[in-house]
Scaffold this motif. Structure first.
Motif, PDB file in Angstrom:
ATOM      1  N   LYS A  49       0.864  -1.180   0.000  1.00 62.15           N
ATOM      2  CA  LYS A  49       0.000   0.000   0.000  1.00 62.15           C
ATOM      3  C   LYS A  49       0.898   1.227   0.000  1.00 62.15           C
ATOM      4  N   LEU A  50       0.765   2.059  -1.034  1.00 59.50           N
ATOM      5  CA  LEU A  50       1.518   3.314  -1.082  1.00 59.50           C
ATOM      6  C   LEU A  50       0.758   4.335  -0.247  1.00 59.50           C
ATOM      7  N   ASP A  51       1.262   4.607   0.952  1.00 64.68           N
ATOM      8  CA  ASP A  51       0.556   5.485   1.887  1.00 64.68           C
ATOM      9  C   ASP A  51       0.641   6.945   1.487  1.00 64.68           C
ATOM     10  N   SER A  52       1.797   7.381   1.007  1.00 64.04           N
ATOM     11  CA  SER A  52       1.958   8.800   0.701  1.00 64.04           C
ATOM     12  C   SER A  52       3.115   9.006  -0.261  1.00 64.04           C
ATOM     13  N   LEU A  53       3.005  10.076  -1.025  1.00 61.12           N
ATOM     14  CA  LEU A  53       4.072  10.541  -1.909  1.00 61.12           C
ATOM     15  C   LEU A  53       4.382  11.974  -1.503  1.00 61.12           C
ATOM     16  N   PHE A  54       5.590  12.203  -1.019  1.00 56.26           N
ATOM     17  CA  PHE A  54       5.990  13.527  -0.559  1.00 56.26           C
ATOM     18  C   PHE A  54       6.819  14.202  -1.647  1.00 56.26           C
ATOM     19  N   ALA A  55       6.266  15.270  -2.207  1.00 57.84           N
ATOM     20  CA  ALA A  55       6.975  16.070  -3.204  1.00 57.84           C
ATOM     21  C   ALA A  55       6.699  17.532  -2.901  1.00 57.84           C
ATOM     22  N   PRO A  56       7.647  18.427  -3.155  1.00 56.64           N
ATOM     23  CA  PRO A  56       7.401  19.845  -2.868  1.00 56.64           C
ATOM     24  C   PRO A  56       6.285  20.383  -3.749  1.00 56.64           C
ATOM     25  N   VAL A 103       5.325  11.079 -15.276  1.00 58.87           N
ATOM     26  CA  VAL A 103       5.201  12.509 -15.550  1.00 58.87           C
ATOM     27  C   VAL A 103       5.046  12.678 -17.057  1.00 58.87           C
ATOM     28  N   ASP A 104       3.973  13.342 -17.469  1.00 61.93           N
ATOM     29  CA  ASP A 104       3.734  13.605 -18.896  1.00 61.93           C
ATOM     30  C   ASP A 104       3.786  12.329 -19.735  1.00 61.93           C
ATOM     31  N   GLY A 105       3.252  11.241 -19.196  1.00 62.42           N
ATOM     32  CA  GLY A 105       3.161  10.004 -19.956  1.00 62.42           C
ATOM     33  C   GLY A 105       4.381   9.121 -19.924  1.00 62.42           C
ATOM     34  N   ASP A 106       5.492   9.595 -19.373  1.00 59.90           N
ATOM     35  CA  ASP A 106       6.712   8.792 -19.282  1.00 59.90           C
ATOM     36  C   ASP A 106       6.871   8.252 -17.866  1.00 59.90           C
ATOM     37  N   THR A 107       7.231   6.988 -17.759  1.00 58.28           N
ATOM     38  CA  THR A 107       7.370   6.325 -16.465  1.00 58.28           C
ATOM     39  C   THR A 107       8.828   6.029 -16.171  1.00 58.28           C
ATOM     40  N   THR A 108       9.266   6.435 -15.001  1.00 58.30           N
ATOM     41  CA  THR A 108      10.604   6.126 -14.516  1.00 58.30           C
ATOM     42  C   THR A 108      10.484   5.069 -13.427  1.00 58.30           C
ATOM     43  N   THR A 109      11.306   4.031 -13.492  1.00 60.98           N
ATOM     44  CA  THR A 109      11.240   2.922 -12.546  1.00 60.98           C
ATOM     45  C   THR A 109      12.576   2.751 -11.839  1.00 60.98           C
ATOM     46  N   ASP A 110      12.527   2.682 -10.513  1.00 61.74           N
ATOM     47  CA  ASP A 110      13.711   2.421  -9.698  1.00 61.74           C
ATOM     48  C   ASP A 110      13.469   1.180  -8.859  1.00 61.74           C
ATOM     49  N   ASN A 111      14.503   0.385  -8.685  1.00 65.00           N
ATOM     50  CA  ASN A 111      14.402  -0.795  -7.840  1.00 65.00           C
ATOM     51  C   ASN A 111      14.914  -0.478  -6.436  1.00 65.00           C
ATOM     52  N   ILE A 112      14.128  -0.858  -5.432  1.00 62.40           N
ATOM     53  CA  ILE A 112      14.509  -0.717  -4.031  1.00 62.40           C
ATOM     54  C   ILE A 112      14.815  -2.116  -3.510  1.00 62.40           C
ATOM     55  N   SER A 113      16.057  -2.357  -3.104  1.00 63.27           N
ATOM     56  CA  SER A 113      16.453  -3.696  -2.664  1.00 63.27           C
ATOM     57  C   SER A 113      17.160  -3.614  -1.320  1.00 63.27           C
ATOM     58  N   GLY A 155       6.372  25.433 -15.149  1.00 63.48           N
ATOM     59  CA  GLY A 155       4.979  25.042 -15.345  1.00 63.48           C
ATOM     60  C   GLY A 155       4.518  24.109 -14.244  1.00 63.48           C
ATOM     61  N   GLU A 156       3.298  23.593 -14.376  1.00 65.40           N
ATOM     62  CA  GLU A 156       2.735  22.665 -13.407  1.00 65.40           C
ATOM     63  C   GLU A 156       2.899  21.235 -13.917  1.00 65.40           C
ATOM     64  N   TYR A 157       3.319  20.340 -13.017  1.00 66.64           N
ATOM     65  CA  TYR A 157       3.535  18.940 -13.365  1.00 66.64           C
ATOM     66  C   TYR A 157       2.741  18.053 -12.405  1.00 66.64           C
ATOM     67  N   ASP A 158       2.016  17.089 -12.962  1.00 66.13           N
ATOM     68  CA  ASP A 158       1.333  16.072 -12.167  1.00 66.13           C
ATOM     69  C   ASP A 158       2.190  14.815 -12.142  1.00 66.13           C
ATOM     70  N   VAL A 159       2.435  14.312 -10.928  1.00 64.69           N
ATOM     71  CA  VAL A 159       3.260  13.117 -10.737  1.00 64.69           C
ATOM     72  C   VAL A 159       2.379  12.014 -10.158  1.00 64.69           C
ATOM     73  N   ALA A 196       0.948  13.726  -6.850  1.00 66.52           N
ATOM     74  CA  ALA A 196       1.436  15.009  -6.345  1.00 66.52           C
ATOM     75  C   ALA A 196       1.417  16.009  -7.493  1.00 66.52           C
ATOM     76  N   ASN A 197       1.252  17.281  -7.145  1.00 66.32           N
ATOM     77  CA  ASN A 197       1.296  18.360  -8.126  1.00 66.32           C
ATOM     78  C   ASN A 197       2.439  19.298  -7.751  1.00 66.32           C
ATOM     79  N   ILE A 198       3.301  19.610  -8.713  1.00 68.78           N
ATOM     80  CA  ILE A 198       4.483  20.434  -8.456  1.00 68.78           C
ATOM     81  C   ILE A 198       4.475  21.625  -9.406  1.00 68.78           C
ATOM     82  N   LEU A 199       4.585  22.823  -8.854  1.00 69.77           N
ATOM     83  CA  LEU A 199       4.714  24.037  -9.655  1.00 69.77           C
ATOM     84  C   LEU A 199       6.199  24.366  -9.779  1.00 69.77           C
TER      85      LEU A 199
END
Length: 453
Positions: free
Chosen positions: A194-201, A234-244, A268-272, A294-297
């Motif tokens: 369960k992704l509880d939260s995404l913290f972005a400025p 972001v803008d249709g492109d997905t970035t994937t990182d592995n957490i191990s 500009g404004e970005y939706d993540v 998250a929304n980032i200005l």
């Protein structure tokens, strides 16, 4: 790190369907269950089933989840002197005899403040009996907050017949209450994050790239997590990182920084949108709780912000004085760095000499605040002045401002004429990226000048 299309990733997280084994469920849709019992010394009957609108009160306003009926005990509505020191709700027998050597979770929705008033502290506990209700063991001392899903590992009771109890104790005080809904006992799926939260400025200066983002997850599955992927779109492109190299036990939490920071190329404004996947090399078996946004200005130039603090208080409110002192002590270290307006209120007691119709209207009709002390930071924090901190002020002041206002007030003694000169600057570049905006100035006598972008 890899880039893939959003469509491809959504297929990855929705192509598999799994289900947990449901052992017991109760959603109170038919009112108070006929096989439940309770103990109470309260004059209102203790626990009652119904809709949020009928079970709530002024100081225990139960939010409506839209899920129908629920069950609650309301100390505030019962009144001063009502004895809710042992409001104990008990289920009938739940058969776990067929479930040995496997994970078993108890889950339920809770609405509970865990609050103190006049030196009395309320308490809520979840308890289990294995002898038909003759004796009880506390398995959870419940934390406070708005509606949230509580999960408890009761695997040690596998192979037995149990009853579950929910005990509320006002400890002799005049406090708030506890509401419960959607009780579930289950054998969980193996892999569920369960992704509880995404913290972005909320805002970011482009020259400070990359943007750091943090996340909090809960292992809602039955297996310990040793690795997983975190994805953000972001803008249709997905970035994937592995957490191990992690070890997250069932029902445990983990906080982490997303390794690949986001580096926008323009303002500009970005939706993540973020979501986990690939848990220990397996698909997430419950994707419905995966997504946070998250929304980032992103900007390049701004002005220094002076936060607006609106403090609702009363001379008849015991917690208000320490709240006011806390606020003043903190802001004494930041002279001139904020604008503060205090609104005296006419409750909880009568007789505050500074309460006005305007201050009460601001609280009731603009913010819908029904308790004091209360504090708004730039119209949005909705907290308690006792909980105000220096970091809250610094975070508010760090937000970029795209309008700068300077005002000068003059009075001519002979004619008593008054004049207010207002100069403003607008960062037109950022104003345009933020969509349609109105800029309005009001004078004290009620006249106004409106400038529409």
């Amino acid at each position: 790190m890899r880039l893939v299309s959003l469509l491809g990733c959504l297929l990855c997280i929705t192509s598999f369907t799994y289900s947990q084994t449901v052992i017991y469920t109760q959603d109170f849709s038919n009112g108070f269950p006929s096989d439940y019992t309770q103990e109470t010394s309260a004059s209102d009957g203790g626990w009652n089933a119904g809709y949020a609108s009928s079970l709530q009160s002024q100081y225990f306003p139960i939010e409506d989840q839209g899920s129908g009926q629920l069950i609650a005990t309301n100390d505030d509505d019962c009144g001063q002197g009502c004895d809710k020191s042992n409001d104990f709700l008990k289920t009938d027998t739940i058969d776990l005899s067929s479930y040995t050597g496997t994970k078993i979770f108890l889950r339920f929705d809770k609405f509970y403040y865990d609050a103190e008033y006049q030196n009395d502290q309320e308490q809520a506990t979840v308890e289990i009996s294995t002898d038909g209700g003759n004796s009880w063991t506390i398995v959870k001392d419940v934390d406070g907050g708005a509606w949230a899903r509580e999960s408890i590992d009761i695997s040690s009771y596998g192979g037995q017949q149990i009853r579950i109890g929910f005990r509320y104790n006002d400890r002799g005080g005049f406090l708030f209450g506890w509401a419960i809904d959607n009780i579930l006992v289950e054998v969980p799926t193996d892999y569920d994050i369960k992704l509880d939260s995404l913290f972005a400025p909320s805002s970011h200066k482009i020259s400070n790239n990359p943007i750091s983002m943090d996340a909090t997850i809960t292992n809602n599955g039955g297996e310990t997590i040793t690795s997983f992927d975190i994805n953000y779109v972001v803008d249709g492109d997905t970035t994937t990182d592995n957490i191990s190299n992690v070890s997250i036990d069932p029902l445990s939490n983990d906080n982490f920084t997303i390794p690949s920071g986001f580096s926008p190329s323009s303002t500009g404004e970005y939706d993540v949108t973020a979501f986990p996947s690939n848990i220990n090399g397996n698909p997430d078996q419950e994707p419905s709780n995966d997504i946070e946004t998250a929304n980032i200005l992103v900007y390049d130039t701004s002005y220094q912000r002076k936060p607006l603090y609106e403090v609702f208080t009363s001379s008849t409110c015991n917690p208000c004085q320490p709240g006011n002192e806390n606020f003043e002590n903190i802001m004494s270290n930041y002279p001139g760095d904020a604008v503060t307006v205090k609104f005296q209120q006419d409750f909880p007691g009568n007789g505050d000499p500074y309460a006005t119709d305007e201050s009460v209207d601001r609280r009731q009709n603009f913010y819908g605040v029904n308790a004091v002390p209360n504090m708004q930071i730039d119209g949005g924090w909705d907290g308690n002045a006792n909980a105000f901190t220096a970091s809250l002020h610094e975070n508010a002041a760090d937000r970029p401002a795209f309008v700068k206002i300077d005002a000068e007030y003059k009075v001519w003694p002979d004619s008593q004429q008054q004049k207010v000169e207002v100069c403003y600057e607008i960062q037109s570049k950022m104003w345009g990226t933020m969509g349609s905006r109105n800029f309005t100035m009001y004078s004290k006598n009620g006249s106004r000048v409106q400038i529409k972008q």
